[in-house]
Design a protein around this motif. Structure first.
Motif, PDB file in Angstrom:
ATOM      1  N   ASP A 149       0.818  -1.209   0.000  1.00  0.00           N
ATOM      2  CA  ASP A 149       0.000   0.000   0.000  1.00  0.00           C
ATOM      3  C   ASP A 149       0.854   1.263   0.000  1.00  0.00           C
ATOM      4  O   ASP A 149       1.925   1.314   0.610  1.00  0.00           O
ATOM      5  CB  ASP A 149      -0.914   0.027   1.224  1.00  0.00           C
ATOM      6  CG  ASP A 149      -2.067  -0.944   1.135  1.00  0.00           C
ATOM      7  OD1 ASP A 149      -2.360  -1.419   0.011  1.00  0.00           O
ATOM      8  OD2 ASP A 149      -2.677  -1.241   2.186  1.00  0.00           O
ATOM      9  N   THR A 150       0.344   2.281  -0.670  1.00  0.00           N
ATOM     10  CA  THR A 150       0.959   3.603  -0.631  1.00  0.00           C
ATOM     11  C   THR A 150       0.799   4.210   0.761  1.00  0.00           C
ATOM     12  O   THR A 150      -0.223   4.002   1.424  1.00  0.00           O
ATOM     13  CB  THR A 150       0.296   4.522  -1.670  1.00  0.00           C
ATOM     14  OG1 THR A 150       0.531   3.983  -2.973  1.00  0.00           O
ATOM     15  CG2 THR A 150       0.836   5.935  -1.613  1.00  0.00           C
ATOM     16  N   CYS A 151       1.816   4.940   1.206  1.00  0.00           N
ATOM     17  CA  CYS A 151       1.724   5.645   2.489  1.00  0.00           C
ATOM     18  C   CYS A 151       2.138   7.089   2.290  1.00  0.00           C
ATOM     19  O   CYS A 151       2.738   7.462   1.279  1.00  0.00           O
ATOM     20  CB  CYS A 151       2.597   4.986   3.551  1.00  0.00           C
ATOM     21  SG  CYS A 151       4.348   5.439   3.451  1.00  0.00           S
ATOM     22  N   VAL A 152       1.811   7.904   3.278  1.00  0.00           N
ATOM     23  CA  VAL A 152       2.367   9.247   3.374  1.00  0.00           C
ATOM     24  C   VAL A 152       3.570   9.164   4.303  1.00  0.00           C
ATOM     25  O   VAL A 152       3.439   8.796   5.471  1.00  0.00           O
ATOM     26  CB  VAL A 152       1.335  10.246   3.916  1.00  0.00           C
ATOM     27  CG1 VAL A 152       1.992  11.607   4.159  1.00  0.00           C
ATOM     28  CG2 VAL A 152       0.170  10.393   2.950  1.00  0.00           C
ATOM     29  N   PHE A 153       4.745   9.459   3.766  1.00  0.00           N
ATOM     30  CA  PHE A 153       5.982   9.460   4.543  1.00  0.00           C
ATOM     31  C   PHE A 153       6.305  10.906   4.876  1.00  0.00           C
ATOM     32  O   PHE A 153       6.519  11.729   3.989  1.00  0.00           O
ATOM     33  CB  PHE A 153       7.110   8.823   3.742  1.00  0.00           C
ATOM     34  CG  PHE A 153       8.426   8.740   4.465  1.00  0.00           C
ATOM     35  CD1 PHE A 153       8.539   8.041   5.654  1.00  0.00           C
ATOM     36  CD2 PHE A 153       9.555   9.342   3.936  1.00  0.00           C
ATOM     37  CE1 PHE A 153       9.764   7.946   6.326  1.00  0.00           C
ATOM     38  CE2 PHE A 153      10.780   9.256   4.582  1.00  0.00           C
ATOM     39  CZ  PHE A 153      10.883   8.556   5.777  1.00  0.00           C
ATOM     40  N   ARG A 154       6.301  11.226   6.153  1.00  0.00           N
ATOM     41  CA  ARG A 154       6.552  12.606   6.602  1.00  0.00           C
ATOM     42  C   ARG A 154       8.021  12.745   6.978  1.00  0.00           C
ATOM     43  O   ARG A 154       8.481  12.117   7.944  1.00  0.00           O
ATOM     44  CB  ARG A 154       5.634  12.931   7.780  1.00  0.00           C
ATOM     45  CG  ARG A 154       5.807  14.342   8.335  1.00  0.00           C
ATOM     46  CD  ARG A 154       4.589  14.721   9.161  1.00  0.00           C
ATOM     47  NE  ARG A 154       3.421  14.910   8.295  1.00  0.00           N
ATOM     48  CZ  ARG A 154       2.181  15.058   8.745  1.00  0.00           C
ATOM     49  NH1 ARG A 154       1.933  15.020  10.058  1.00  0.00           N
ATOM     50  NH2 ARG A 154       1.182  15.237   7.891  1.00  0.00           N
ATOM     51  N   PHE A 155       8.739  13.542   6.211  1.00  0.00           N
ATOM     52  CA  PHE A 155      10.168  13.719   6.455  1.00  0.00           C
ATOM     53  C   PHE A 155      10.413  15.115   7.001  1.00  0.00           C
ATOM     54  O   PHE A 155      10.152  16.115   6.338  1.00  0.00           O
ATOM     55  CB  PHE A 155      10.972  13.495   5.171  1.00  0.00           C
ATOM     56  CG  PHE A 155      12.435  13.286   5.434  1.00  0.00           C
ATOM     57  CD1 PHE A 155      12.900  12.064   5.891  1.00  0.00           C
ATOM     58  CD2 PHE A 155      13.337  14.316   5.248  1.00  0.00           C
ATOM     59  CE1 PHE A 155      14.249  11.866   6.159  1.00  0.00           C
ATOM     60  CE2 PHE A 155      14.683  14.131   5.503  1.00  0.00           C
ATOM     61  CZ  PHE A 155      15.139  12.897   5.964  1.00  0.00           C
ATOM     62  N   GLY A 156      10.903  15.160   8.234  1.00  0.00           N
ATOM     63  CA  GLY A 156      11.018  16.426   8.936  1.00  0.00           C
ATOM     64  C   GLY A 156      12.438  16.956   9.018  1.00  0.00           C
ATOM     65  O   GLY A 156      13.272  16.736   8.153  1.00  0.00           O
ATOM     66  N   ASN A 157      12.701  17.649  10.106  1.00  0.00           N
ATOM     67  CA  ASN A 157      13.987  18.296  10.324  1.00  0.00           C
ATOM     68  C   ASN A 157      14.777  17.565  11.407  1.00  0.00           C
ATOM     69  O   ASN A 157      14.281  16.611  12.006  1.00  0.00           O
ATOM     70  CB  ASN A 157      13.760  19.764  10.723  1.00  0.00           C
ATOM     71  CG  ASN A 157      12.979  19.878  12.011  1.00  0.00           C
ATOM     72  OD1 ASN A 157      13.524  19.804  13.113  1.00  0.00           O
ATOM     73  ND2 ASN A 157      11.652  20.055  11.894  1.00  0.00           N
ATOM     74  N   THR A 158      15.986  18.008  11.668  1.00  0.00           N
ATOM     75  CA  THR A 158      16.845  17.320  12.635  1.00  0.00           C
ATOM     76  C   THR A 158      16.725  17.875  14.044  1.00  0.00           C
ATOM     77  O   THR A 158      17.378  17.354  14.953  1.00  0.00           O
ATOM     78  CB  THR A 158      18.320  17.408  12.196  1.00  0.00           C
ATOM     79  OG1 THR A 158      18.706  18.790  12.095  1.00  0.00           O
ATOM     80  CG2 THR A 158      18.524  16.722  10.850  1.00  0.00           C
ATOM     81  N   HIS A 159      15.888  18.885  14.242  1.00  0.00           N
ATOM     82  CA  HIS A 159      15.858  19.574  15.536  1.00  0.00           C
ATOM     83  C   HIS A 159      14.672  19.181  16.421  1.00  0.00           C
ATOM     84  O   HIS A 159      14.804  19.106  17.643  1.00  0.00           O
ATOM     85  CB  HIS A 159      15.837  21.091  15.309  1.00  0.00           C
ATOM     86  CG  HIS A 159      16.959  21.582  14.443  1.00  0.00           C
ATOM     87  ND1 HIS A 159      18.277  21.484  14.809  1.00  0.00           N
ATOM     88  CD2 HIS A 159      16.941  22.150  13.213  1.00  0.00           C
ATOM     89  CE1 HIS A 159      19.039  21.979  13.854  1.00  0.00           C
ATOM     90  NE2 HIS A 159      18.255  22.389  12.869  1.00  0.00           N
ATOM     91  N   ALA A 160      13.526  18.931  15.814  1.00  0.00           N
ATOM     92  CA  ALA A 160      12.326  18.667  16.603  1.00  0.00           C
ATOM     93  C   ALA A 160      11.333  17.886  15.758  1.00  0.00           C
ATOM     94  O   ALA A 160      11.458  17.793  14.532  1.00  0.00           O
ATOM     95  CB  ALA A 160      11.691  19.980  17.074  1.00  0.00           C
TER      96      ALA A 160
END
Length: 221
Positions: A149-160
């Motif tokens: 299945d397709t997912c939403v991958f949330r890629f954030g920052n290195t701080h929080a």
């Protein structure tokens, strides 16, 4: 590369050192990896529900290869499950990880000693909160492969854990590599789109195979 898409999606750098390569796994490789995941999921040291120190449980279930991950460390046995020795990390997975890094970055061969795999299974209701892959002793890139299945991958920052972040749809066969300045970025899966896996996979849900370099010395070294 998977050539089955009507409109191929281009590779994209999501953040410095974080690269999304759509359709990287061919249909044949996806089927082979799915078969391997089904074997790895069988006990002993099979698919388990991960319990957090606070008493909660992760909605995605997991099996480990090479070394067993538990919140928040590594062991040679399934210390939070049946106690069995962790399944071995096959050499061909290391080759696959190095090829993924080389293709994502395009700067020559990768020689990193990949030795750990975390295989997460998501059903339609599973999620993964924002977290960092920070329990390893090496800073080589993390290699993530998606099947099903397709997912939403949330890629954030290195701080929080909060914004800024970028939401990336990961389809079956996609490769995502993050290293360098993004190696310790927070990331998670806020949604899985149930029923979107290719019909020819005969899979309900999503498998994510995450390949890492532990940096731990070999036994007896």
């Amino acid at each position: 590369m998977n050539s089955g898409e009507l409109f191929p999606r281009p590779a994209a750098e999501i953040a410095p050192g974080a690269v999304h390569v759509p359709g990287w796994l061919s249909a044949e490789r996806q089927r082979a990896l799915l078969d391997a995941c089904r074997d790895w999921a069988r006990p002993p040291a099979g698919l388990r529900t991960v319990r957090t120190p606070g008493g909660g449980t992760m909605s995605a279930r997991q099996v480990c290869l090479g070394r067993h991950w538990y919140p928040y460390g590594y062991a040679d046995t399934v210390v939070d499950g049946d106690g069995a020795p962790v399944k071995p990390f096959p050499a061909w997975l290391g080759d696959l990880a190095r090829q993924g890094v080389a293709d994502a970055y395009g700067n020559g061969p990768c020689t990193a000693a990949y030795d750990i795999a975390l295989v997460n299974f998501y059903d339609g209701d599973a999620r993964m909160g924002m977290h960092r892959d920070s329990d390893e002793r090496a800073d080589d890139p993390v290699v993530s492969l998606s099947i099903g299945d397709t997912c939403v991958f949330r890629f954030g920052n290195t701080h929080a854990r909060g914004r800024p972040w970028t939401d990336v749809p990961l389809h079956s066969g996609d490769l995502f590599v993050f290293g360098g300045a993004s190696r310790l970025a927070y990331h998670g899966v806020p949604r899985v789109d149930a029923g979107t896996a290719p019909a020819w996979l005969a899979l309900r849900g999503r498998l994510n195979v995450t390949l890492r370099v532990s940096g731990f010395p070999e036994e007896g070294a």
